[in-house]
Design a protein around this motif. Structure first.
Motif, mmCIF file in Angstrom:
data_model
loop_
_atom_site.group_PDB
_atom_site.id
_atom_site.type_symbol
_atom_site.label_atom_id
_atom_site.label_comp_id
_atom_site.label_asym_id
_atom_site.label_seq_id
_atom_site.Cartn_x
_atom_site.Cartn_y
_atom_site.Cartn_z
ATOM 1 N N LEU A 182 0.678 -1.151 -0.071
ATOM 2 C CA LEU A 182 -0.007 -0.072 0.009
ATOM 3 C C LEU A 182 0.913 1.166 0.117
ATOM 4 C CD1 LEU A 182 -2.916 0.214 0.182
ATOM 5 C CD2 LEU A 182 -2.869 0.736 2.449
ATOM 6 N N PHE A 183 2.006 1.152 0.789
ATOM 7 C CA PHE A 183 3.065 2.358 0.945
ATOM 8 C C PHE A 183 3.560 2.404 -0.620
ATOM 9 C CE2 PHE A 183 7.289 3.620 1.594
ATOM 10 C CZ PHE A 183 7.300 4.763 1.846
ATOM 11 N N LEU A 184 3.857 1.208 -1.191
ATOM 12 C CA LEU A 184 4.414 1.474 -2.572
ATOM 13 C C LEU A 184 3.457 2.240 -3.589
ATOM 14 C CD1 LEU A 184 6.325 -1.983 -2.906
ATOM 15 C CD2 LEU A 184 7.123 0.344 -2.847
ATOM 16 N N ASN A 185 2.231 1.495 -3.394
ATOM 17 C CA ASN A 185 1.096 2.335 -4.204
ATOM 18 C C ASN A 185 0.952 3.679 -4.174
ATOM 19 O OD1 ASN A 185 -1.293 -0.387 -3.447
ATOM 20 N ND2 ASN A 185 -0.007 -0.081 -5.252
ATOM 21 N N LEU A 186 1.002 4.290 -2.846
ATOM 22 C CA LEU A 186 0.975 5.891 -2.517
ATOM 23 C C LEU A 186 2.041 6.370 -3.087
ATOM 24 C CD1 LEU A 186 -0.371 5.704 1.158
ATOM 25 C CD2 LEU A 186 -1.605 6.067 -1.080
ATOM 26 N N LEU A 187 3.396 5.806 -2.987
ATOM 27 C CA LEU A 187 4.637 6.217 -3.565
ATOM 28 C C LEU A 187 4.440 6.362 -5.133
ATOM 29 C CD1 LEU A 187 7.315 7.047 -2.285
ATOM 30 C CD2 LEU A 187 8.140 4.871 -3.189
ATOM 31 N N GLY A 188 4.005 5.465 -5.909
ATOM 32 C CA GLY A 188 3.416 5.568 -7.268
ATOM 33 C C GLY A 188 2.573 6.669 -7.585
ATOM 34 N N ILE A 189 1.416 7.014 -6.535
ATOM 35 C CA ILE A 189 0.659 8.123 -7.046
ATOM 36 C C ILE A 189 1.590 9.494 -6.803
ATOM 37 C CG2 ILE A 189 -1.076 9.511 -6.046
ATOM 38 C CD1 ILE A 189 -2.531 6.938 -5.160
ATOM 39 N N ILE A 190 2.526 9.511 -5.839
ATOM 40 C CA ILE A 190 3.414 10.706 -5.496
ATOM 41 C C ILE A 190 4.218 11.138 -6.732
ATOM 42 C CG2 ILE A 190 5.409 11.654 -4.049
ATOM 43 C CD1 ILE A 190 3.662 10.101 -1.741
ATOM 44 N N ILE A 191 4.770 9.978 -7.434
ATOM 45 C CA ILE A 191 5.839 10.119 -8.208
ATOM 46 C C ILE A 191 4.959 10.576 -9.569
ATOM 47 C CG2 ILE A 191 7.165 8.857 -10.112
ATOM 48 C CD1 ILE A 191 8.041 7.120 -7.648
ATOM 49 N N LEU A 192 3.950 9.873 -9.754
ATOM 50 C CA LEU A 192 3.062 10.304 -11.152
ATOM 51 C C LEU A 192 2.802 11.840 -10.996
ATOM 52 C CD1 LEU A 192 2.531 8.516 -13.389
ATOM 53 C CD2 LEU A 192 0.146 8.020 -12.486
ATOM 54 N N ALA A 193 2.299 12.162 -9.779
ATOM 55 C CA ALA A 193 1.845 13.592 -9.502
ATOM 56 C C ALA A 193 3.033 14.572 -9.576
ATOM 57 C CB ALA A 193 1.065 13.712 -8.011
ATOM 58 N N TRP A 194 3.970 13.992 -9.023
ATOM 59 C CA TRP A 194 5.270 15.180 -9.157
ATOM 60 C C TRP A 194 5.819 15.207 -10.613
ATOM 61 C CZ3 TRP A 194 8.279 17.614 -5.689
ATOM 62 C CH2 TRP A 194 9.517 18.008 -6.269
ATOM 63 N N ARG A 195 5.545 14.173 -11.246
ATOM 64 C CA ARG A 195 6.097 14.083 -13.012
ATOM 65 C C ARG A 195 5.084 15.115 -13.560
ATOM 66 N NH1 ARG A 195 9.648 10.129 -14.896
ATOM 67 N NH2 ARG A 195 8.873 10.639 -17.035
ATOM 68 N N ASN A 196 3.773 14.899 -13.493
ATOM 69 C CA ASN A 196 2.874 15.407 -14.043
ATOM 70 C C ASN A 196 2.448 17.038 -13.544
ATOM 71 O OD1 ASN A 196 2.019 13.849 -16.346
ATOM 72 N ND2 ASN A 196 2.229 12.385 -14.729
ATOM 73 N N LEU A 197 2.410 17.524 -12.297
ATOM 74 C CA LEU A 197 2.272 18.490 -11.968
ATOM 75 C C LEU A 197 3.466 19.574 -12.006
ATOM 76 C CD1 LEU A 197 -0.342 17.429 -8.983
ATOM 77 C CD2 LEU A 197 -0.766 18.204 -11.215
ATOM 78 N N SER A 198 4.612 19.138 -11.702
ATOM 79 C CA SER A 198 5.788 19.989 -11.778
ATOM 80 C C SER A 198 5.985 20.585 -12.969
ATOM 81 C CB SER A 198 7.149 19.457 -11.806
ATOM 82 O OG SER A 198 7.204 18.020 -12.770
ATOM 83 N N PRO A 199 6.184 22.131 -13.236
ATOM 84 C CA PRO A 199 6.408 22.691 -14.373
ATOM 85 C C PRO A 199 7.199 22.113 -15.580
ATOM 86 C CG PRO A 199 7.330 24.195 -12.587
ATOM 87 C CD PRO A 199 6.755 22.696 -12.030
#
Lengths: 198, 510
Positions: free
Chosen positions: A181-198
């Motif tokens: 579950l922790f890895l799932n959340l890490l996945g979301i964070i990585i994806l958000a970081w990659r797509n929300l960062s300018p």
């Protein structure tokens, strides 16, 4: 509906059911992460890209776990009242394990070929193809899901020792499942970081 | 009316020069002022100059473009800086070679230095608009977006796309595309990571595609033009959209429009479907090398013909755009740069641009400049590079020069001779970007000779560098390797290339 779920399931039950349901889904996803990671890296020579690829698989696994969890919550609503608590948890988890197992097995081409050949073989007896299709689906559901689930339910309701042993196995998997579950959340964070960062 | 006295008359006489100056200013033709002229860069992806009739190709793939050359500058020996989209586009947009901008791996972006040092930042006083169908080129537009006033997302002109997989993950298109196949399929791998939803989602995708196919299959019987086989688009729609945007935005503008055709899968419109059928056009049989994949001649010939038909499609659509621009008067004050990011190859057991090859068809690209007010054709035979475009358009429109550009001013805008200048084209997709160049294919073209070097590949023996030398004037199809017969030229070009590689590697050596 939400009220019915709230009344039927205590929060700890929900958390444990989610952990148990997501465990095999995440295990399968992690196998794919391990398999695809070197390909992704070789493709671009970019480690961050390979992490992005892994993040997509893990995020999707979480999403899929949530969908399956929702489905089994609804299934649980029609279960007999006497199965509440640990027994219901074991029943729902067992059925979800059986369907997950078949979800994985169904992807193997040899099994798909076997089923196709079976359908072809049955149609030789002059049945209508659509009838054969439903017949095979029906037989599949019966033998692949309903029968194993029935056997599991039988043992879980009749044999306390079996329930205890199964419960003990699942408890041991809880830590691993929390890690997933922790890895799932890490996945979301990585994806958000990659797509929300300018 | 009050009578004018002598003083009033003198005052009015004093205003005469100002009135004259004002009159002159109001008559000023915008097209005569270079800093007010628009620049429109039109890139057609994977367009090889080797497939154009005015560069010697035997099929009439571009009748409309040929008609327009009467008032254009035609470059006959123009080279992309690399052989695939990522480094090729990066060089066009930065004026730097791949070893400088470092975008030479698939899906990579340029180094931070170029984020404020590119074609869009050079035109800071202009309205800057950009669009590309190609997701790898779109990476650069995203990277330079603070310098682009009108940047449309790539799916703006796709006919089908997924909200979750494509729109929410705009920065991560390639990651998601690569992974989506593995999550839900269809996939070349036997298994997918989704256990429950794969059938539902892949069915949904297929239905979405089917809807578009049903709508346009009459116009495109052999398949609708598509990016990555999955995202359908119409060049007609892109052309109309481009024109509408150019017609609306403030002038002067810099427009960068990067269209996907004639890129693989080489799809064309119905009226070009039968072109070149059974025309007995001969495909030259060229020697294989270590990177050849073993496609048969029939397979190569079929793909080559489909590629030529897709050029007919883009030729027709480009002509339509040109006519629209002409009828609106935009051609009178707009520099139109027609070019590509890299070429395409159909030889030596290979097709496309995914190999390590740097042979002529995959690096030699069209460059046609439509200069405002030009009434006659000018042919340039000097070797030129995609890195030259940025410094040239900056100079001719009097914009800020970009310090990092490695290109030169193109002829005829450059009075100095560029004949003895080396031109480079390099593929380093298998070399990590933060490390010195060790694994690469490099071409150096100087005068009429071209040296190709393959270095560091595991397909070669350890430490071996494979060299090929060609005389492009007498052997434009690169059939006769002169490595043994021209040792002096081989040594000269090898030394020049190695010196350059050493120079660019220096900052990355430990």
């Amino acid at each position: 509906m939400i009220e019915a779920i709230r009344n039927k399931y205590p929060p700890k039950f929900l958390f444990l059911l989610f952990l148990y349901i997501s465990f095999p889904i995440n295990l399968w996803a992690l196998y794919h992460v391990a398999d695809i990671f070197p390909h992704a890296f070789t493709r671009t020579l970019d480690l961050w890209y390979a992490f992005g690829v892994s993040a997509v698989i893990l995020t999707f696994a979480l999403f899929e776990s949530a969908v399956v969890f929702g489905f089994y919550l609804l299934v649980g609503l029609i279960a007999p009242r006497r199965w509440n608590g640990r027994k219901l948890l074991m029943v729902l988890t067992s059925i979800s394990l059986i369907t997950t197992l078949w979800g994985a097995l169904a992807q193997f081409k040899s099994l798909q070929r076997f089923l196709t050949n079976t359908i072809h073989w049955i149609t030789k007896f002059y049945f209508h193809p659509v009838q054969v299709f439903y017949l095979v689906i029906g037989l599949l559901l019966l033998f692949a899901v309903a029968l194993p689930a029935g056997v599991m339910i039988f043992f879980l309701t009749k044999n306390q020792n079996f329930t205890n042993k199964l419960s003990a196995i699942f408890q041991k998997l809880e830590i691993l499942s929390i890690l997933y579950l922790f890895l799932n959340l890490l996945g979301i964070i990585i994806l958000a970081w990659r797509n929300l960062s300018p | 009316m009050k009578n004018l006295n002598r003083r009033d008359v003198l005052k009015l006489l004093g205003l005469l020069p100002a009135a004259y100056a004002l009159n002159q200013f109001s008559n000023l033709n915008i097209s005569g002022n270079p800093s007010m002229q628009n620049v429109l860069i039109l890139v057609f992806d994977a367009f090889s100059a080797h497939h154009l009739p005015f560069h010697g190709y035997g099929r009439d793939t571009a009748p409309n473009l040929t008609k327009l050359l009467d008032k254009a500058i035609v470059y006959h020996n123009h080279y992309a800086a690399s052989n695939f989209t990522t480094p090729g586009t990066a060089s066009l947009l930065t004026g730097a070679y791949p070893w400088s901008h470092r975008a030479f791996n698939l899906n990579s972006t340029v180094t931070d230095e170029f984020e404020n040092n590119n074609i869009f930042s050079a035109f800071s006083s202009y309205t800057r608009a950009a669009y590309t169908h190609n997701p790898y080129a779109h990476n650069f537009l995203l990277q330079f977006k603070k310098h682009i006033d009108h940047l449309a997302p790539k799916h703006e002109l796709y006919l089908n796309y997924s909200y979750i997989f494509d729109q929410l993950t705009e920065n991560d298109w390639d990651v998601v595309r690569f992974t989506k196949r593995r999550v839900i399929g269809p996939t070349p791998y036997p298994l997918v990571s989704s256990l429950y939803l794969n059938q539902i989602l892949s069915h949904f995708d297929a239905r979405q595609k089917q809807t578009v196919e049903d709508q346009y299959s009459d116009l495109f019987p052999s398949g609708i033009p598509a990016v990555d086989q999955n995202y359908y688009f119409l060049l007609e729609q892109a052309i109309d959209w481009t024109y509408a945007q150019l017609d609306q935005i403030n002038q002067p503008f810099l427009g960068y429009y990067h269209y996907y055709p004639p890129h693989d899968p080489y799809r064309t419109r119905i009226e070009f479907e039968a072109d070149f059928h059974n025309d007995d056009y001969p495909l030259i049989n060229k020697p294989l090398n270590v990177f050849s994949s073993g496609m048969t001649e029939d397979q190569i010939y079929a793909k080559n013909t489909r590629y030529d038909r897709s050029i007919r499609y883009l030729d027709s659509e480009f002509y339509r755009l040109y006519q629209l621009l002409e009828s609106s008067g935009l051609t009178d004050n707009t520099w139109i740069i027609f070019t590509s990011d890299h070429g395409e190859l159909f030889e030596r057991g290979m097709t496309g641009h995914t190999s390590e090859f740097v042979y002529e068809p995959v690096i030699k690209i069209p460059l046609i400049i439509f200069e405002p007010g030009r009434t006659e054709r000018l042919d340039i035979h000097t070797n030129t590079s995609a890195t030259d475009i940025l410094p040239t358009i900056v100079k001719i429109t009097s914009q800020n020069p970009q310090a990092a550009s490695e290109g030169q001013l193109l002829p005829p805008f450059n009075s100095a001779s560029l004949d003895s200048r080396p031109i480079f084209s390099i593929d380093a997709r298998r070399n990590p970007r933060n490390q010195p160049l060790r694994t690469y294919s490099a071409a150096i073209i100087k005068d009429r000779f071209k040296l190709i070097q393959y270095a560091g590949y595991p397909e070669l023996d350890t430490g071996m560098i494979l060299s090929e030398l060609y005389d492009l004037e007498n052997d434009p199809h690169e059939l006769n390797n002169l490595v043994k017969s021209h040792p002096q030229m081989l040594s000269l070009l090898t030394q020049e290339l190695n010196t350059k590689i050493e120079e660019v590697n220096a900052p990355f050596e430990k």
